[in-house]
Design a protein around this motif. Structure first.
Motif, PDB file in Angstrom:
ATOM      1  N   ALA A   1     -60.754  35.828  51.087  1.00 53.20           N
ATOM      2  CA  ALA A   1     -60.980  37.192  51.892  1.00 53.20           C
ATOM      3  C   ALA A   1     -59.615  38.157  51.721  1.00 53.20           C
ATOM      4  CB  ALA A   1     -61.141  36.876  53.537  1.00 53.20           C
ATOM      5  N   ILE A   2     -60.110  39.472  51.693  1.00 52.41           N
ATOM      6  CA  ILE A   2     -58.957  40.257  51.548  1.00 52.41           C
ATOM      7  C   ILE A   2     -58.471  40.492  53.075  1.00 52.41           C
ATOM      8  CG2 ILE A   2     -58.068  42.718  51.065  1.00 52.41           C
ATOM      9  CD1 ILE A   2     -60.258  42.450  49.101  1.00 52.41           C
ATOM     10  N   THR A   3     -56.801  39.968  53.548  1.00 51.97           N
ATOM     11  CA  THR A   3     -56.597  39.934  54.689  1.00 51.97           C
ATOM     12  C   THR A   3     -55.648  41.444  55.057  1.00 51.97           C
ATOM     13  OG1 THR A   3     -54.750  38.924  54.042  1.00 51.97           O
ATOM     14  CG2 THR A   3     -56.429  37.619  55.022  1.00 51.97           C
ATOM     15  N   HIS A   4     -55.133  41.970  54.139  1.00 51.48           N
ATOM     16  CA  HIS A   4     -54.378  43.125  54.359  1.00 51.48           C
ATOM     17  C   HIS A   4     -55.371  44.354  54.169  1.00 51.48           C
ATOM     18  CE1 HIS A   4     -54.434  42.533  50.034  1.00 51.48           C
ATOM     19  NE2 HIS A   4     -54.516  43.873  49.837  1.00 51.48           N
ATOM     20  N   PRO A   5     -55.061  45.560  54.754  1.00 54.61           N
ATOM     21  CA  PRO A   5     -56.037  46.582  55.141  1.00 54.61           C
ATOM     22  C   PRO A   5     -55.891  47.259  53.587  1.00 54.61           C
ATOM     23  CG  PRO A   5     -54.146  46.888  56.444  1.00 54.61           C
ATOM     24  CD  PRO A   5     -54.013  45.604  55.811  1.00 54.61           C
ATOM     25  N   VAL A   6     -56.857  47.844  53.200  1.00 52.84           N
ATOM     26  CA  VAL A   6     -56.851  48.518  51.858  1.00 52.84           C
ATOM     27  C   VAL A   6     -57.007  49.830  52.395  1.00 52.84           C
ATOM     28  CG1 VAL A   6     -58.345  48.867  49.742  1.00 52.84           C
ATOM     29  CG2 VAL A   6     -58.077  46.731  50.636  1.00 52.84           C
ATOM     30  N   PRO A   7     -55.800  50.647  51.811  1.00 52.66           N
ATOM     31  CA  PRO A   7     -56.056  52.162  52.078  1.00 52.66           C
ATOM     32  C   PRO A   7     -57.222  52.912  51.785  1.00 52.66           C
ATOM     33  CG  PRO A   7     -54.329  51.848  50.635  1.00 52.66           C
ATOM     34  CD  PRO A   7     -54.989  50.323  51.142  1.00 52.66           C
TER      35      PRO A   7
ATOM     36  N   PRO B   1     -59.530  55.935  50.526  1.00 52.67           N
ATOM     37  CA  PRO B   1     -59.512  57.319  49.814  1.00 52.67           C
ATOM     38  C   PRO B   1     -59.707  58.187  50.764  1.00 52.67           C
ATOM     39  CG  PRO B   1     -60.340  55.430  48.423  1.00 52.67           C
ATOM     40  CD  PRO B   1     -60.392  55.017  49.909  1.00 52.67           C
ATOM     41  N   PRO B   2     -59.414  59.513  50.583  1.00 53.52           N
ATOM     42  CA  PRO B   2     -60.061  60.530  51.531  1.00 53.52           C
ATOM     43  C   PRO B   2     -61.471  60.568  51.495  1.00 53.52           C
ATOM     44  CG  PRO B   2     -58.201  61.266  49.926  1.00 53.52           C
ATOM     45  CD  PRO B   2     -58.489  60.158  49.778  1.00 53.52           C
ATOM     46  N   GLY B   3     -62.125  60.784  52.761  1.00 52.54           N
ATOM     47  CA  GLY B   3     -63.468  60.814  52.746  1.00 52.54           C
ATOM     48  C   GLY B   3     -64.267  59.346  52.652  1.00 52.54           C
ATOM     49  N   MET B   4     -63.521  58.231  52.554  1.00 56.75           N
ATOM     50  CA  MET B   4     -64.252  57.181  52.815  1.00 56.75           C
ATOM     51  C   MET B   4     -63.650  56.230  53.805  1.00 56.75           C
ATOM     52  SD  MET B   4     -65.075  55.742  48.768  1.00 56.75           S
ATOM     53  CE  MET B   4     -63.626  55.054  48.610  1.00 56.75           C
ATOM     54  N   GLY B   5     -64.441  55.389  54.571  1.00 56.87           N
ATOM     55  CA  GLY B   5     -64.155  54.585  55.755  1.00 56.87           C
ATOM     56  C   GLY B   5     -63.220  53.292  54.986  1.00 56.87           C
ATOM     57  N   SER B   6     -62.510  52.800  55.650  1.00 62.20           N
ATOM     58  CA  SER B   6     -61.773  51.294  55.302  1.00 62.20           C
ATOM     59  C   SER B   6     -62.549  50.389  54.918  1.00 62.20           C
ATOM     60  CB  SER B   6     -60.994  51.107  56.403  1.00 62.20           C
ATOM     61  OG  SER B   6     -61.406  50.642  57.519  1.00 62.20           O
ATOM     62  N   VAL B   7     -63.818  50.165  55.675  1.00 63.05           N
ATOM     63  CA  VAL B   7     -64.760  49.215  55.374  1.00 63.05           C
ATOM     64  C   VAL B   7     -65.294  49.418  54.000  1.00 63.05           C
ATOM     65  CG1 VAL B   7     -67.032  48.230  55.833  1.00 63.05           C
ATOM     66  CG2 VAL B   7     -65.326  48.802  57.846  1.00 63.05           C
ATOM     67  N   LEU B   8     -65.780  50.785  53.662  1.00 63.17           N
ATOM     68  CA  LEU B   8     -66.141  50.890  52.311  1.00 63.17           C
ATOM     69  C   LEU B   8     -64.949  50.689  51.217  1.00 63.17           C
ATOM     70  CD1 LEU B   8     -68.528  51.931  50.454  1.00 63.17           C
ATOM     71  CD2 LEU B   8     -67.511  54.398  51.040  1.00 63.17           C
ATOM     72  N   SER B   9     -64.006  51.082  51.563  1.00 59.97           N
ATOM     73  CA  SER B   9     -62.955  50.932  50.508  1.00 59.97           C
ATOM     74  C   SER B   9     -62.730  49.462  50.420  1.00 59.97           C
ATOM     75  CB  SER B   9     -61.639  51.739  51.019  1.00 59.97           C
ATOM     76  OG  SER B   9     -60.585  51.501  50.073  1.00 59.97           O
ATOM     77  N   ARG B  10     -62.682  48.608  51.329  1.00 60.65           N
ATOM     78  CA  ARG B  10     -62.498  47.115  51.485  1.00 60.65           C
ATOM     79  C   ARG B  10     -63.750  46.427  50.423  1.00 60.65           C
ATOM     80  NH1 ARG B  10     -62.498  45.654  56.549  1.00 60.65           N
ATOM     81  NH2 ARG B  10     -64.826  44.953  56.416  1.00 60.65           N
TER      82      ARG B  10
ATOM     83  N   MET C   1     -65.741  44.117  45.468  1.00 65.93           N
ATOM     84  CA  MET C   1     -66.676  44.275  44.424  1.00 65.93           C
ATOM     85  C   MET C   1     -66.003  44.107  43.140  1.00 65.93           C
ATOM     86  SD  MET C   1     -69.497  43.461  45.734  1.00 65.93           S
ATOM     87  CE  MET C   1     -70.658  43.738  44.137  1.00 65.93           C
ATOM     88  N   LYS C   2     -64.857  45.171  42.856  1.00 61.12           N
ATOM     89  CA  LYS C   2     -64.193  45.231  41.720  1.00 61.12           C
ATOM     90  C   LYS C   2     -63.470  43.779  41.310  1.00 61.12           C
ATOM     91  CE  LYS C   2     -60.509  48.129  39.768  1.00 61.12           C
ATOM     92  NZ  LYS C   2     -59.378  49.072  39.863  1.00 61.12           N
ATOM     93  N   LYS C   3     -62.938  43.043  42.308  1.00 64.95           N
ATOM     94  CA  LYS C   3     -61.999  41.909  42.349  1.00 64.95           C
ATOM     95  C   LYS C   3     -63.241  40.669  41.960  1.00 64.95           C
ATOM     96  CE  LYS C   3     -59.788  38.256  44.328  1.00 64.95           C
ATOM     97  NZ  LYS C   3     -59.303  37.483  45.593  1.00 64.95           N
TER      98      LYS C   3
END
Length: 178
Positions: A4-10, A12-21, A26-28
């Motif tokens: 699990a990713i425990t640190h918040p992923v910043p 990008p503009p226009g995207m929520g933190s959940v989508l970014s995480r 998925m990339k990982k």
């Protein structure tokens, strides 16, 4: 394998933190799948990637062009080595056999990944549909308690039913809509 990713992923503009995480996860996951690929899968993917490049086309155009020019006696001072082009035909046939095999191996691997992604999409969609169905029932109960008719009764009964994936697949396969 995946943690699990425990640190918040910043975000990008226009995207929520959940989508970014989720995108980072998925990339990982894809990176882990590439690392865990067998040697033959990595070789096949590399050959397929190269065979689908403009560099491959340029090399072949150059080599085959030179081969043709030499064997058609268009290059003075160089003796033809394959005047009937039998060797060229054989070489091209063998190359085609191997390239098509590498492409098929890569396609099989991609089809497996696509099938896994499709299964994941289906499970997420079924979960979302189930949650929405329960939410509709809850909102209906709240509306009833408050004396508000939000949706016509017949329509609400249909909305409150869970969708059967088997029934949908059967209908799609038989060409009917239900």
């Amino acid at each position: 394998m995946t943690e699990a990713i425990t640190h918040p992923v910043p975000a990008p503009p226009g995207m929520g933190s959940v989508l970014s995480r989720n995108m980072a996860r998925m990339k990982k996951r894809r990176s882990e799948e590439q690392v865990n690929a067998t040697a033959s899968e990595r070789v096949s993917d590399a050959v397929t990637r190269f065979a689908g490049s403009i560099t491959f086309v340029v090399i072949h155009a150059t080599v085959y062009g030179a081969w043709l020019a030499i064997n058609l006696r268009a290059v003075p001072g160089i003796k033809p080595f394959d005047p009937s082009f039998v060797v060229l035909a054989m070489e091209a046939s063998v190359e085609a056999i191997f390239l098509s095999t590498f492409v098929l191996i890569s396609q099989n691997r991609m089809m497996g990944a696509a099938a896994r992604q499709s299964d994941l999409d289906l499970q997420i969609n079924l979960l979302a549909e189930h949650e929405l169905t329960r939410l509709v029932s809850l909102v209906d109960a709240i509306a009833t308690k408050m004396g508000v008719e939000a949706v016509p009764a017949g329509e609400l009964d249909e909305i409150e039913q869970d969708v059967s994936p088997e029934a949908v697949l059967d209908a799609l396969e038989s060409g009917k809509s239900q």
